[in-house]
Enzyme design. Sequence first.
Site, mmCIF file in Angstrom:
data_model
loop_
_atom_site.group_PDB
_atom_site.id
_atom_site.type_symbol
_atom_site.label_atom_id
_atom_site.label_comp_id
_atom_site.label_asym_id
_atom_site.label_seq_id
_atom_site.Cartn_x
_atom_site.Cartn_y
_atom_site.Cartn_z
ATOM 1 N N ASP A 36 0.874 -1.172 0.000
ATOM 2 C CA ASP A 36 0.000 0.000 0.000
ATOM 3 C C ASP A 36 0.915 1.227 0.000
ATOM 4 O O ASP A 36 2.107 1.143 0.330
ATOM 5 C CB ASP A 36 -0.882 -0.040 1.252
ATOM 6 C CG ASP A 36 -1.801 1.161 1.381
ATOM 7 O OD1 ASP A 36 -2.242 1.692 0.343
ATOM 8 O OD2 ASP A 36 -2.083 1.570 2.520
ATOM 9 N N LEU A 37 0.337 2.390 -0.329
ATOM 10 C CA LEU A 37 1.132 3.624 -0.340
ATOM 11 C C LEU A 37 1.044 4.379 0.993
ATOM 12 O O LEU A 37 2.033 4.536 1.701
ATOM 13 C CB LEU A 37 0.675 4.524 -1.486
ATOM 14 C CG LEU A 37 1.451 5.841 -1.633
ATOM 15 C CD1 LEU A 37 2.886 5.583 -2.094
ATOM 16 C CD2 LEU A 37 0.747 6.778 -2.619
ATOM 17 N N GLY A 38 -0.156 4.840 1.336
ATOM 18 C CA GLY A 38 -0.326 5.700 2.508
ATOM 19 C C GLY A 38 -0.103 4.988 3.826
ATOM 20 O O GLY A 38 -0.691 3.943 4.093
ATOM 21 N N SER A 59 -2.779 0.921 -4.421
ATOM 22 C CA SER A 59 -3.246 2.050 -3.620
ATOM 23 C C SER A 59 -4.674 2.454 -3.965
ATOM 24 O O SER A 59 -5.020 2.575 -5.140
ATOM 25 C CB SER A 59 -2.320 3.250 -3.842
ATOM 26 O OG SER A 59 -2.774 4.381 -3.117
ATOM 27 N N LYS A 82 -9.725 -1.403 -2.658
ATOM 28 C CA LYS A 82 -9.632 -2.266 -1.482
ATOM 29 C C LYS A 82 -10.724 -1.844 -0.492
ATOM 30 O O LYS A 82 -10.982 -0.653 -0.388
ATOM 31 C CB LYS A 82 -8.252 -2.120 -0.826
ATOM 32 C CG LYS A 82 -7.086 -2.541 -1.710
ATOM 33 C CD LYS A 82 -5.737 -2.214 -1.074
ATOM 34 C CE LYS A 82 -5.476 -0.716 -1.005
ATOM 35 N NZ LYS A 82 -4.117 -0.383 -0.488
ATOM 36 N N ASP A 125 -2.009 -0.643 5.927
ATOM 37 C CA ASP A 125 -2.283 -0.152 7.281
ATOM 38 C C ASP A 125 -3.731 -0.360 7.707
ATOM 39 O O ASP A 125 -4.049 -0.221 8.886
ATOM 40 C CB ASP A 125 -1.927 1.341 7.388
ATOM 41 C CG ASP A 125 -2.797 2.211 6.494
ATOM 42 O OD1 ASP A 125 -3.030 1.822 5.327
ATOM 43 O OD2 ASP A 125 -3.227 3.281 6.946
#
Length: 198
Positions: free
Chosen positions: A6-8, A107, A141, A166
């Site tokens: 994931d990015l964030g 993402s 997602k 996260d």
Amino acid sequence: MLYIFDLGNVIVDIDFNRVLGVWSDLGRVPLATLQSRFTLGESFQRHERGEISDEDFATQVCDELGLALGFEQFAAGWQAVFVSVRPEVVQLMNRLRARGDRVVILSNTNRLHTEFWPEEFPEVKSAADRIYLSQDMGMRKPEARIYQQVLQEEGVTADQAIFFDDNADNIAAARALGIHSVQVTDANVVPAFFADRV
């Protein structure tokens, strides 16, 4: 092995309070008021699937929050969500690729953000073999089909992938498909996972 990041709050720290702070200043609405009203609701999810435009999303969010902002003001706040890169994760991604593993980013995101972060954080873009974005895929997602499409396009089975995110719902959905999944609760989780693996 396929590593899906994931990015964030996995590769790049994000903070929606920064967004609300900018909007509060520009819109002259108390920060506490915006915090009490702000939700990642239906319009947010539709925006991440690419179902509504940036401009429509901005209008809907401003209406929900009672904000009178122009689109450029809205966008300035929306981009403030990005704090900084986690360099140790980028380094790990590069090391995985150097040893022959496949590294991709998956993402939930939107057009406004994807016009911003690749230029702001070029080292992130260059650390991934491919970037899968919800707004390009028309799904997000934790929908099972988004993970299934990534596995299909990468040509691997679920047991050949490891996923870092996260969000607990995203992790649960990936695990339900048989993907080994690691919830990233803080900046130490990813380095600790790879401490004796890379």
